[in-house]
Structure formats: structure tokens, C-alpha cells
Design a protein around this motif. Structure first.
Motif, mmCIF file in Angstrom:
data_model
loop_
_atom_site.group_PDB
_atom_site.id
_atom_site.type_symbol
_atom_site.label_atom_id
_atom_site.label_comp_id
_atom_site.label_asym_id
_atom_site.label_seq_id
_atom_site.Cartn_x
_atom_site.Cartn_y
_atom_site.Cartn_z
ATOM 1 N N VAL A 1 0.607 -1.176 0.044
ATOM 2 C CA VAL A 1 0.082 -0.083 -0.047
ATOM 3 C C VAL A 1 0.707 1.235 -0.071
ATOM 4 N N ALA A 2 1.746 1.387 0.831
ATOM 5 C CA ALA A 2 2.897 2.601 1.061
ATOM 6 C C ALA A 2 3.686 2.661 -0.261
ATOM 7 N N ARG B 1 0.150 -0.649 6.996
ATOM 8 C CA ARG B 1 0.508 -0.306 5.709
ATOM 9 C C ARG B 1 1.500 0.414 5.321
ATOM 10 N N HIS B 2 2.443 0.403 6.238
ATOM 11 C CA HIS B 2 3.707 1.267 6.194
ATOM 12 C C HIS B 2 4.930 0.552 5.364
ATOM 13 N N ALA B 3 5.589 1.110 4.876
ATOM 14 C CA ALA B 3 7.023 0.799 4.048
ATOM 15 C C ALA B 3 7.786 0.634 4.985
ATOM 16 N N ARG C 1 4.795 -2.285 12.258
ATOM 17 C CA ARG C 1 5.243 -3.277 11.271
ATOM 18 C C ARG C 1 6.130 -4.481 11.962
ATOM 19 N N LYS C 2 5.800 -5.290 11.829
ATOM 20 C CA LYS C 2 6.352 -6.629 12.275
ATOM 21 C C LYS C 2 7.855 -6.486 11.811
ATOM 22 N N PRO C 3 8.769 -6.687 12.663
ATOM 23 C CA PRO C 3 9.150 -7.409 13.981
ATOM 24 C C PRO C 3 8.637 -6.287 15.143
ATOM 25 N N ALA C 4 8.137 -5.194 15.039
ATOM 26 C CA ALA C 4 7.817 -4.326 16.020
ATOM 27 C C ALA C 4 6.556 -4.997 16.764
ATOM 28 N N PRO C 5 6.284 -4.506 17.920
ATOM 29 C CA PRO C 5 5.243 -5.185 18.394
ATOM 30 C C PRO C 5 3.757 -4.577 18.271
ATOM 31 N N GLY C 6 3.588 -3.343 17.542
ATOM 32 C CA GLY C 6 2.464 -2.772 17.233
ATOM 33 C C GLY C 6 1.112 -3.594 17.023
#
Length: 189
Positions: free
Chosen positions: A72-73, A103-105, A113-118
Motif C-alpha cells: 500500500v505504502a 500499511r507502512h513501508a 510493522r512486524k517485527p515491532a510489537p504494534g
């Protein structure tokens, strides 16, 4: 810590009780990976996806999807195409209790965005369950890393694109989705 490995059924019991929710990666885990897929007609579930989800749904365990969709990004897929693909996933596999989508790059540096936990934290919050009682099942290391970063448990279901180092680093692995689900349920069918 030495990873738990399984290769046959019956599977080994999970180290703790049943999860409050199970979150799945979409591409490569629930459905065959089609890079930057914007075509709902190309959605095909992986073997055992329907059975694995059925085991959880029969027990009343909420299921969700946590998925990176950087197409998407990057302008490779439109938002409506993403929604159409996700609708097709639900047509084939049934409804999910929560969808958390990044949807971020990769270069955007977001917290989701994985691997972040959000994504895991967002899905757990929307389901009203503590992240520590959530299991994340995915096909690559970033899925397991996102679970770990959120305080959840991760299970890796390797595919041909999974790197050997990711398999070695995973706390739990399973050869397929149904076995992964049975693993986190302690072998209950």
C-alpha cells in the motif's frame, strides 16, 4: 533457551494453558504468499488453515490476523485491493475477530510493522486480552519477533522462504498450521 521442536503428531503440550486469542500472519501462513497481492482471485488457503481455525473457533478462542502490507505504502496495491483480498480470505476461511494491518513501508520506521510489537498489541487491545495470553503464528522470524516484543508467545510454521536461522531462533515450531494450533492447546483436538 533451547527451541521446542515438533515433527509428528500427537504434538507436545504447550508450556502454558490455552491462549486467550490466536493471531495469524496472513501471507505464507493462512494463505499462499503472492507478493503484493492485489487480486482476490489469487487467494488460496494453505493446507490445514480451515481445520486449524475450526479447532480454535469451536473452543471459543478469538482469532485474528496481523499482517504487514507495505504494498500500500509503495503504491503497488490500492487500499480497495487490500480490502478485497482480506474479504476473500474471510470468504474462504471464515470471519476473524480482529484484523491489524500495517500499511507502512519498512523505511517508515513505524511501531506497527512486524517485527515491532504494534500489530500484536493493537489486536490484543481490540480483543480485550493481555498480550501475554496471546499466541502469534507465522511463517517468518518477524512474526515470532513481533510476538516476543509484545510479550506474547510465537510459533513458527516454516515454509521454503523461512531462513534456517529463523527456525533455530524460534521458541516453538510446527510443521503445519493444524499442528501449531494443537501445540498451543496442549494437544487437544
Amino acid at each position: 533457551m533451547k527451541p521446542t521442536r515438533i515433527s509428528t503428531t500427537p504434538c507436545r503440550p504447550a508450556p502454558v494453558g490455552w491462549p486467550a486469542a490466536v493471531l495469524f500472519d496472513r501471507d505464507g501462513t493462512l494463505v499462499h504468499d503472492v507478493p503484493y497481492n492485489g487480486d482476490a482471485t489469487r487467494v488460496r488457503p494453505v493446507p490445514a488453515a480451515e481445520a486449524a481455525l475450526g479447532v480454535l473457533r469451536r473452543r471459543g478462542i478469538p482469532v485474528g490476523v496481523v499482517t504487514n502490507q507495505s504494498g500500500v505504502a509503495r503504491g503497488l496495491i490500492a487500499e480497495e485491493q487490500l480490502r478485497a483480498v482480506n474479504r476473500r480470505v474471510e470468504e474462504l476461511l471464515g470471519p476473524f475477530d480482529v484484523w491489524a494491518i500495517c500499511r507502512h513501508a519498512p523505511e517508515d520506521g513505524c511501531a506497527c510493522r512486524k517485527p515491532a510489537p504494534g500489530l500484536v498489541l493493537q489486536a490484543a487491545a481490540r480483543l480485550g486480552v493481555p498480550p501475554a495470553e496471546v499466541v502469534v503464528i507465522g511463517d517468518i522470524g518477524s512474526d515470532v519477533d513481533a510476538a516476543r516484543a509484545a510479550g506474547a508467545r510465537g510459533v513458527l510454521v516454516p515454509t521454503p522462504v523461512t531462513r534456517p536461522a529463523e527456525v533455530l531462533a524460534a521458541p516453538m515450531t510446527a510443521p503445519d498450521l493444524l499442528t501449531a494450533v494443537l501445540l498451543v492447546l496442549g494437544g487437544a483436538r
